[in-house]
Scaffold this active site. Structure first.
Site, short mmCIF file in Angstrom:
data_model
loop_
_atom_site.label_atom_id
_atom_site.label_comp_id
_atom_site.label_asym_id
_atom_site.label_seq_id
_atom_site.Cartn_x
_atom_site.Cartn_y
_atom_site.Cartn_z
N THR A 159 -53.68 -42.22 15.85
CA THR A 159 -54.40 -42.59 14.62
C THR A 159 -55.37 -41.45 14.29
OG1 THR A 159 -54.26 -44.96 14.95
CG2 THR A 159 -56.19 -44.19 13.76
N ARG A 187 -48.28 -57.01 10.88
CA ARG A 187 -49.54 -56.93 11.64
C ARG A 187 -50.39 -55.78 11.06
NH1 ARG A 187 -52.14 -52.58 14.51
NH2 ARG A 187 -53.62 -53.50 15.95
N VAL A 188 -51.66 -56.03 10.84
CA VAL A 188 -52.56 -54.98 10.36
C VAL A 188 -53.74 -54.90 11.32
CG1 VAL A 188 -54.05 -54.23 8.46
CG2 VAL A 188 -51.87 -55.35 7.95
N ASP A 190 -57.39 -52.51 12.60
CA ASP A 190 -58.76 -52.32 12.12
C ASP A 190 -58.91 -51.24 11.04
OD1 ASP A 190 -57.94 -50.56 14.23
OD2 ASP A 190 -59.99 -49.80 14.30
N THR A 209 -60.60 -45.65 16.42
CA THR A 209 -59.19 -45.70 16.86
C THR A 209 -59.13 -46.53 18.13
OG1 THR A 209 -57.39 -44.41 17.83
CG2 THR A 209 -59.56 -43.41 17.92
N1 ASP Z 1 -56.49 -48.82 15.59
C1 ASP Z 1 -55.11 -48.73 15.20
C2 ASP Z 1 -54.58 -50.11 14.93
O1 ASP Z 1 -54.91 -51.01 15.66
C3 ASP Z 1 -54.22 -48.07 16.19
C4 ASP Z 1 -54.79 -46.94 17.04
O2 ASP Z 1 -55.87 -46.43 16.75
O3 ASP Z 1 -54.12 -46.52 18.01
O4 ASP Z 1 -53.78 -50.29 14.03
#
Ligand code: ASP
Length: 285
Positions: A159, A187-188, A190, A209
């Site tokens: 990310t 699915r979404v 943060d 992230t």
């Molecule tokens: N935070 C991101 C999510 O949960 C994924 C990540 O940062 O690895 O969609």
């Protein structure tokens, strides 16, 4: 003091990949810094930096994003402008090459969050570059999904995000992701949730992230910026991550305050990042 800080995701990478990610983050930071140096504002700087990382297949955003369980790309992004707290976010975008530019567009509209095909349609109306969803899928991500589906091993990382302070004291944050490898369609996490993965106001800006669900429940990015009232950016990021840990998640945060001081913290093995300020640039992991 002008400054830009960029991250390339919390997780772990081998030495070769880490080197490529450091180089990608530094290049993105330079793109943002060029804007700050010419007197451009913090929003334009973070958007350009994140767009550069979306175009780099090394990172889990835009081209080369991770795939959902059913083999699709599903992109989320957000931008927040600190001086008036305008925010723009998109989720489940599949046909827009740079979701962060679409999120940027919403800063000047009434709508804060748009999802799915109507969001992609808006990108088309605004003349932003569009792509066939299949063109965002790289062979490496197909392989990673196959490994994930075979072993259920959860991999992380990639990310992207940026925070900046411009020469007028303006602050901004931007974040972009393909979500979690093998996630269920719809699915979404943060990233596009203002206050969770992305936040900026007059006190500071933060981009996150990691385990998205935990960052949402911890309201992590807002928590980090709020902690700037009494803490350094490093301590503010660390305090916000402690709350993420409390609710069972891990990851990282980059934070900048109103003086242009920045902090970086993570609870994963690595979080590749880069920063540039007057006369100084560097990378870390
Ligand atoms: N935070 C991101 C999510 O949960 C994924 C990540 O940062 O690895 O969609």
């Amino acid at each position: 003091m002008r400054v830009i800080v960029v991250h390339g995701g919390a997780g772990a990478a081998d030495a070769e990949r880490e080197a490529r990610r450091r180089a990608g983050c530094l290049e993105a930071a330079r793109r943002g810094w060029a804007i700050l140096r010419q007197g451009g504002d913090a929003v334009e700087a973070v958007v350009e930096a994140v767009a550069a990382l979306e175009d780099d297949p090394e990172f889990n955003a835009g081209l080369g994003a991770v795939l959902t369980r059913d083999g699709q790309v599903q992109l989320d992004a957000a931008v927040m402008r600190g001086w008036d707290r305008a925010a723009g976010a998109v989720a489940w975008v599949t046909r827009t090459r740079n979701p962060v530019r679409l999120a940027r567009l919403l800063l000047d509209r009434e709508t804060v969050l748009m999802v799915g095909p109507p969001a992609d349609a808006l990108a088309g109306e605004a003349g932003l570059p569009r792509v066939d969803p299949a063109a965002l899928i790289t062979p490496r991500q197909r392989e990673r999904l196959a490994t994930f589906l075979a072993s259920r091993r959860v991999e992380e990382g990639g990310t992207v995000g940026a925070v900046a302070r411009d020469s007028s004291g303006g602050l901004a944050a931007a974040t972009s992701t393909g979500g979690r490898l093998g996630q269920r369609s719809g699915r979404v996490g943060d990233t596009p949730v203002i206050g969770a993965g992305t936040y900026a106001d007059q006190r500071g800006a933060a981009s996150a992230t990691g385990t998205g669900e935990a960052f949402i429940r911890a309201v992590a990015a807002f928590r980090a910026v709020s902690a700037l009232d009494h803490a350094s950016p490093d301590d503010a990021a660390t305090a916000a991550l402690a709350t993420v840990t409390e609710v069972g998640g891990r990851g990282g945060l980059i934070v900048v305050n109103a003086r242009g001081e920045f902090g970086v913290a993570f609870t994963t093995a690595q979080m590749v990042h880069a920063w540039i300020r007057e006369g100084e640039e560097g990378t870390g992991a």
